[in-house]
Design a protein around this motif. Sequence first.
Motif, PDB file in Angstrom:
ATOM      1  N   GLN A 164       6.506  -0.306  -9.640  1.00 24.02           N
ATOM      2  CA  GLN A 164       6.327  -1.244  -8.536  1.00 24.02           C
ATOM      3  C   GLN A 164       4.917  -1.824  -8.568  1.00 24.02           C
ATOM      4  O   GLN A 164       4.011  -1.234  -9.142  1.00 24.02           O
ATOM      5  CB  GLN A 164       6.546  -0.529  -7.199  1.00 24.02           C
ATOM      6  N   ALA A 165       4.760  -2.947  -7.905  1.00 19.21           N
ATOM      7  CA  ALA A 165       3.425  -3.535  -7.758  1.00 19.21           C
ATOM      8  C   ALA A 165       2.747  -2.876  -6.557  1.00 19.21           C
ATOM      9  O   ALA A 165       3.173  -3.070  -5.429  1.00 19.21           O
ATOM     10  CB  ALA A 165       3.532  -5.036  -7.549  1.00 19.21           C
ATOM     11  N   ILE A 166       1.738  -2.083  -6.809  1.00 23.18           N
ATOM     12  CA  ILE A 166       0.998  -1.385  -5.755  1.00 23.18           C
ATOM     13  C   ILE A 166      -0.398  -1.993  -5.711  1.00 23.18           C
ATOM     14  O   ILE A 166      -1.102  -2.018  -6.722  1.00 23.18           O
ATOM     15  CB  ILE A 166       0.881   0.132  -6.044  1.00 23.18           C
ATOM     16  N   ASP A 167      -0.792  -2.490  -4.543  1.00 26.56           N
ATOM     17  CA  ASP A 167      -2.112  -3.105  -4.405  1.00 26.56           C
ATOM     18  C   ASP A 167      -3.176  -2.121  -3.954  1.00 26.56           C
ATOM     19  O   ASP A 167      -4.368  -2.360  -4.148  1.00 26.56           O
ATOM     20  CB  ASP A 167      -2.035  -4.277  -3.417  1.00 26.56           C
ATOM     21  N   ALA A 168      -2.754  -1.010  -3.336  1.00 24.65           N
ATOM     22  CA  ALA A 168      -3.698   0.011  -2.889  1.00 24.65           C
ATOM     23  C   ALA A 168      -2.971   1.346  -2.799  1.00 24.65           C
ATOM     24  O   ALA A 168      -1.833   1.411  -2.329  1.00 24.65           O
ATOM     25  CB  ALA A 168      -4.288  -0.349  -1.528  1.00 24.65           C
ATOM     26  N   ALA A 194       0.857  -1.186   0.000  1.00 19.99           N
ATOM     27  CA  ALA A 194       0.000   0.000   0.000  1.00 19.99           C
ATOM     28  C   ALA A 194       0.892   1.235   0.000  1.00 19.99           C
ATOM     29  O   ALA A 194       1.837   1.327   0.784  1.00 19.99           O
ATOM     30  CB  ALA A 194      -0.901   0.004   1.224  1.00 19.99           C
ATOM     31  N   LEU A 195       0.584   2.159  -0.889  1.00 20.40           N
ATOM     32  CA  LEU A 195       1.313   3.414  -0.987  1.00 20.40           C
ATOM     33  C   LEU A 195       0.408   4.533  -0.513  1.00 20.40           C
ATOM     34  O   LEU A 195      -0.733   4.641  -0.964  1.00 20.40           O
ATOM     35  CB  LEU A 195       1.747   3.661  -2.440  1.00 20.40           C
ATOM     36  N   LEU A 196       0.899   5.347   0.406  1.00 17.28           N
ATOM     37  CA  LEU A 196       0.181   6.515   0.877  1.00 17.28           C
ATOM     38  C   LEU A 196       0.889   7.738   0.316  1.00 17.28           C
ATOM     39  O   LEU A 196       2.113   7.845   0.427  1.00 17.28           O
ATOM     40  CB  LEU A 196       0.187   6.594   2.405  1.00 17.28           C
ATOM     41  N   ILE A 197       0.131   8.624  -0.305  1.00 15.99           N
ATOM     42  CA  ILE A 197       0.749   9.835  -0.851  1.00 15.99           C
ATOM     43  C   ILE A 197       0.110  11.083  -0.267  1.00 15.99           C
ATOM     44  O   ILE A 197      -1.058  11.101   0.089  1.00 15.99           O
ATOM     45  CB  ILE A 197       0.669   9.896  -2.398  1.00 15.99           C
ATOM     46  N   CYS A 198       0.911  12.128  -0.166  1.00 12.79           N
ATOM     47  CA  CYS A 198       0.425  13.463   0.166  1.00 12.79           C
ATOM     48  C   CYS A 198       1.322  14.449  -0.565  1.00 12.79           C
ATOM     49  O   CYS A 198       2.234  14.054  -1.288  1.00 12.79           O
ATOM     50  CB  CYS A 198       0.372  13.715   1.665  1.00 12.79           C
ATOM     51  N   THR A 199       1.081  15.713  -0.360  1.00 17.86           N
ATOM     52  CA  THR A 199       1.797  16.730  -1.118  1.00 17.86           C
ATOM     53  C   THR A 199       3.305  16.578  -1.005  1.00 17.86           C
ATOM     54  O   THR A 199       4.010  16.522  -1.999  1.00 17.86           O
ATOM     55  CB  THR A 199       1.341  18.136  -0.684  1.00 17.86           C
ATOM     56  N   ALA A 200       3.814  16.465   0.218  1.00 18.92           N
ATOM     57  CA  ALA A 200       5.262  16.352   0.399  1.00 18.92           C
ATOM     58  C   ALA A 200       5.697  14.982   0.920  1.00 18.92           C
ATOM     59  O   ALA A 200       6.867  14.661   0.902  1.00 18.92           O
ATOM     60  CB  ALA A 200       5.756  17.440   1.349  1.00 18.92           C
ATOM     61  N   GLY A 201       4.761  14.199   1.411  1.00 16.40           N
ATOM     62  CA  GLY A 201       5.100  12.873   1.928  1.00 16.40           C
ATOM     63  C   GLY A 201       5.475  12.858   3.397  1.00 16.40           C
ATOM     64  O   GLY A 201       5.817  11.816   3.933  1.00 16.40           O
ATOM     65  N   ILE A 202       5.375  14.013   4.061  1.00 17.19           N
ATOM     66  CA  ILE A 202       5.814  14.094   5.462  1.00 17.19           C
ATOM     67  C   ILE A 202       4.748  13.533   6.407  1.00 17.19           C
ATOM     68  O   ILE A 202       5.030  12.639   7.202  1.00 17.19           O
ATOM     69  CB  ILE A 202       6.179  15.541   5.828  1.00 17.19           C
ATOM     70  N   THR A 203       3.528  14.032   6.317  1.00 24.90           N
ATOM     71  CA  THR A 203       2.470  13.554   7.211  1.00 24.90           C
ATOM     72  C   THR A 203       2.179  12.085   6.959  1.00 24.90           C
ATOM     73  O   THR A 203       2.004  11.315   7.900  1.00 24.90           O
ATOM     74  CB  THR A 203       1.179  14.387   7.031  1.00 24.90           C
ATOM     75  N   THR A 204       2.157  11.681   5.701  1.00 25.28           N
ATOM     76  CA  THR A 204       1.900  10.270   5.429  1.00 25.28           C
ATOM     77  C   THR A 204       3.028   9.403   5.965  1.00 25.28           C
ATOM     78  O   THR A 204       2.802   8.258   6.325  1.00 25.28           O
ATOM     79  CB  THR A 204       1.682   9.981   3.924  1.00 25.28           C
ATOM     80  N   GLY A 205       4.234   9.953   6.052  1.00 21.25           N
ATOM     81  CA  GLY A 205       5.344   9.209   6.644  1.00 21.25           C
ATOM     82  C   GLY A 205       5.043   8.838   8.082  1.00 21.25           C
ATOM     83  O   GLY A 205       5.335   7.729   8.531  1.00 21.25           O
ATOM     84  N   TYR A 264       4.130   2.116   2.697  1.00 18.37           N
ATOM     85  CA  TYR A 264       5.131   3.169   2.616  1.00 18.37           C
ATOM     86  C   TYR A 264       4.507   4.434   2.049  1.00 18.37           C
ATOM     87  O   TYR A 264       3.378   4.415   1.574  1.00 18.37           O
ATOM     88  CB  TYR A 264       6.351   2.722   1.804  1.00 18.37           C
ATOM     89  N   SER A 265       5.239   5.530   2.144  1.00 16.75           N
ATOM     90  CA  SER A 265       4.699   6.803   1.667  1.00 16.75           C
ATOM     91  C   SER A 265       5.650   7.439   0.673  1.00 16.75           C
ATOM     92  O   SER A 265       6.844   7.110   0.622  1.00 16.75           O
ATOM     93  CB  SER A 265       4.465   7.760   2.840  1.00 16.75           C
TER      94      SER A 265
END
Length: 107
Positions: free
Chosen positions: A52-56, A7-18, A38-39
Motif C-alpha cells: 500500500q501507499a503509506i505516507d506516514a 497514515a498507518l499506526l502500529i503496535c504490538t497487537a493493534g488494539i490500542t492503536t485501533g 488506520y492501524s
Amino acid sequence: MTEQKTALLICTAGITTGLLVKNVQNAADERGLDIHVYSAPAIIAEQAIQSQAIDALMIGPQSKYEIARLKDFLTYKAVPYKLISRENYEILDGEAVLEEIIALIGE
C-alpha cells in the motif's frame, strides 16, 4: 493537501492503536484534512508498507524495537516514521498524534 494521505499506526497487537486511530481520524475530519488513518499489528507492517501507499508510519511506544526490524525497509520505501510519545499514546490524544503525522507528511 491535494490528494488523500495515508497514515498507518502500529503496535504490538493493534488494539490500542485501533482506539487511537478513531481519535486521530476524528481530529483530521474536524479539520477537513484528507487523511486516511488506520492501524495494524506490527507483525504485518512490512506487508502493509509493501502493498500500500503509506505516507506516514506511527509506531506505538511499546513497539519501538520494531524500528530496528523495519528501518532498512522503511528507508528503501521512503516512508517517514516516528515513535508515538508515550504520553499521547496512553491518553489516546488524537489531536497531538495528528500533528505528528502532519509534520511527517510535510504538509
